[in-house]
Structures are given as C-alpha cells and as structure tokens.
Scaffold this active site. Structure first.
Site, PDB file in Angstrom:
ATOM      1  N   SER A 152       0.832  -1.194   0.000  1.00  0.00           N
ATOM      2  CA  SER A 152       0.000   0.000   0.000  1.00  0.00           C
ATOM      3  C   SER A 152       0.872   1.252   0.000  1.00  0.00           C
ATOM      4  O   SER A 152       1.657   1.459  -0.919  1.00  0.00           O
ATOM      5  CB  SER A 152      -0.957  -0.045   1.200  1.00  0.00           C
ATOM      6  OG  SER A 152      -1.967   0.923   1.086  1.00  0.00           O
ATOM      7  N   ASP A 245      -9.965  -3.393  -5.681  1.00  0.00           N
ATOM      8  CA  ASP A 245      -9.177  -2.336  -5.055  1.00  0.00           C
ATOM      9  C   ASP A 245      -9.100  -1.157  -6.028  1.00  0.00           C
ATOM     10  O   ASP A 245      -8.727  -1.348  -7.193  1.00  0.00           O
ATOM     11  CB  ASP A 245      -7.778  -2.873  -4.748  1.00  0.00           C
ATOM     12  CG  ASP A 245      -6.899  -1.882  -3.988  1.00  0.00           C
ATOM     13  OD1 ASP A 245      -7.239  -0.695  -3.892  1.00  0.00           O
ATOM     14  OD2 ASP A 245      -5.833  -2.324  -3.499  1.00  0.00           O
ATOM     15  N   HIS A 275      -7.902  -4.886  -0.785  1.00  0.00           N
ATOM     16  CA  HIS A 275      -6.785  -4.156  -0.193  1.00  0.00           C
ATOM     17  C   HIS A 275      -6.570  -4.625   1.247  1.00  0.00           C
ATOM     18  O   HIS A 275      -7.514  -4.827   1.998  1.00  0.00           O
ATOM     19  CB  HIS A 275      -7.097  -2.659  -0.212  1.00  0.00           C
ATOM     20  CG  HIS A 275      -5.900  -1.799  -0.004  1.00  0.00           C
ATOM     21  ND1 HIS A 275      -5.046  -1.461  -1.030  1.00  0.00           N
ATOM     22  CD2 HIS A 275      -5.394  -1.216   1.113  1.00  0.00           C
ATOM     23  CE1 HIS A 275      -4.081  -0.692  -0.563  1.00  0.00           C
ATOM     24  NE2 HIS A 275      -4.268  -0.533   0.744  1.00  0.00           N
TER      25      HIS A 275
END
Length: 304
Positions: A152, A245, A275
């Site tokens: 991320s 996502d 995610h």
C-alpha cells in the site's frame, strides 16, 4: 459507474476477513481523530498477529536516525528493506511485525522494517526521506544484494526510493504489494472499484490530503512514481494488485511504463482479493497463495 458484483467476485473466506476487520471500527469511524484511528488500527493488527516463526531473530535499531526492526535468519543471503502500509498515517513496526518475520523465514533474507515518520505530524517528504536514509544506511551496513518491498503506502515509498537510488546504492529488485503509485483517480479501477470493501476512492483522497497537508505536489516522483518522466535504469520489479481495489490499475500502469522503458517488470492481479489482504494470509486461501507468490518473487529477485 455501475459497481462490480462483489458477492460474486469475493469468496466466503475473504468476506469473513472483511467482516472481522470491520468489527474493530466503530460506526462513527469516519469522524475519528488521527490518534483514535491509530489506536483502532493497532488493535486490529495485534488481533491478526500470528507470531514470529522459529529461527528468526528480531531486534530494534536506529539507522541514520530512523528506527528499524531487523529480522535475521541463520545465514541471510541478502537484505530486504520493508516499508509498511497504512496510508502514510497509521501503522508502524508492530503492525507488520509478523508479515516481515514470515517473509524472512520464507526467503532466507534479512528483513529490515522501517518505522518512517507519519502524517499529519510529518507531511511529505518526511516518510520518503526516512525510507531513503534507511536504505542507504543498510547498503553500507550489509553489503550484497539489496531489495525493496512494501504494501500500500509502503509500496509507493519503495518505488519512490528505487527511483531515487538509480545513481546508488544499487537496488537488486523491488516487490510492490497493492501499491498506490499516483495514477489517474478519475478513470479505470479508481471508478470501477470506487466503493470496494476495505479501501474506497474517498479513502485514497482522504489519506492523500493528510499526507500532503492539503495540496498534492505535481511532477514529484518522491510522492508518486507515475509522475516521473524517466523510467529507465530501474530495478527488476514485481507488482501484486488486488482485483477489488481502486489502486489496482496503478500496478498495471507502472509495469507498462517500466517495460516501455526497456526494464523488467511483472504485474499480478490477484482475483477476488481486497486491499490489505496480507493480514488474511493465514485464513483466506487466495491470500495465502498470493503471499506464497510474493515470497517466491522476493527470493527470485534476490537470486537474479
């Protein structure tokens, strides 16, 4: 834009993971203070913590003034810098402790997790500066193959550090896990998966505003590598995106610009995953399979 049928795309074990995660957040989570958000995130990560594998030695240190946690196998073949996720706002050494330890055990690499400064107290480029400083210090302290990885926000930081290191130290490879790399938020997966479970387009915009104290910079690859104009000279790269996502297309687009510049890159779109699925790697078969591919990619890049 019509949203995907997540009841079909996402399987039952993944929905269980989504519900378990949501249980940690109160109904008024949107209005939580930054301190409260961090407390909730820390409690959630602690609940998902799976312990440290046998044979992995863990110790905390400072490298160029940046706190890091080092995971040492018996005979490390190379060194991996790991940058944690959390929107540049939450997370730290504890939130990804077991993930880093398991990567160490699975790959035989020394893993160094970086406790970079968080926004809003420390807006961009503080996190990038810390990750770059730790990478340069690790290159001096541990000569040999040096790799970067992150999930991320940490994937974004890893990629930005790789861009900054083209003139040294040499980066052997990078593995990016559902990264946000600065793609166009008005098209593609940002719209198709604008309301995806675990991360929405509005969440992306919210965290970006906090990271940059309002206005995002333009043409700044230390903030978003897809804003760079030169993609030559970058290390071999493997990218893993979750299908459900809003950030998914960033991984594909980064692969494409690397290949167009003559580099080596692979992109894996993980079907039905969301995610943050690293925390589901022990309970969701799809996530477990992806984590196996992530560790295999790190091992393969270390041996290139």
């Amino acid at each position: 834009m019509p949203q995907p049928d997540y009841q079909t795309l996402i399987d039952s074990p993944t929905w269980d993971f989504i519900r378990q995660t949501a249980d940690f957040y109160p109904p008024d989570a949107v209005g939580l203070s930054i301190a409260a958000q961090r407390a909730v995130y820390d409690r959630m990560c602690c609940a998902f913590h799976r312990g440290i594998p046998a044979g992995v030695a863990v110790s905390d240190h400072a490298m160029s003034g940046v706190l890091v946690r080092r995971y040492e196998p018996a005979n490390p073949a190379a060194t991996l810098l790991y940058f944690h996720g959390g929107g540049f706002v939450v997370g730290g050494l504890d939130s990804h402790d077991d993930v880093c330890a398991e990567i160490c055990a699975a790959t035989g690499l020394r893993v160094i997790s970086v406790d970079y400064r968080l926004a809003p107290e420390h807006p961009h480029p503080a996190a990038f500066d810390d990750c770059l400083a730790a990478t340069r210090a690790a290159a001096v302290a541990f000569p040999g193959p040096l790799l970067l990885a992150g999930d991320s926000a940490g994937g974004a930081l890893a990629a930005s550090v790789a861009h900054a290191c083209r003139n040294g130290p040499q980066i052997t490879g990078q593995v990016l896990i559902y990264p946000g790399l600065g793609g166009n938020r008005d098209r593609g997966s940002y719209l198709t998966h604008a309301d995806a479970p675990m991360l929405t387009r509005e969440d992306v915009l919210y965290y970006a505003a906090i990271r940059h104290a309002g206005q995002e910079p333009k043409a700044d690859p230390t903030a978003a590598v897809l804003q760079d104009t030169d993609f030559t000279g970058l290390p071999p790269t493997v990218i893993f995106s979750a299908e459900c996502d809003p950030l998914a297309d960033d991984g594909r687009d980064y692969r494409d610009v690397l290949l167009a510049a003559g580099g080596w890159a692979e992109w894996h779109l993980e079907p039905g995953l969301v995610h943050g699925y690293l925390r589901a790697r022990t309970t969701v078969p799809r996530a477990a399979a992806s984590f196996g591919r992530i560790c295999a990619a790190i091992s393969q890049l270390a041996g290139r």
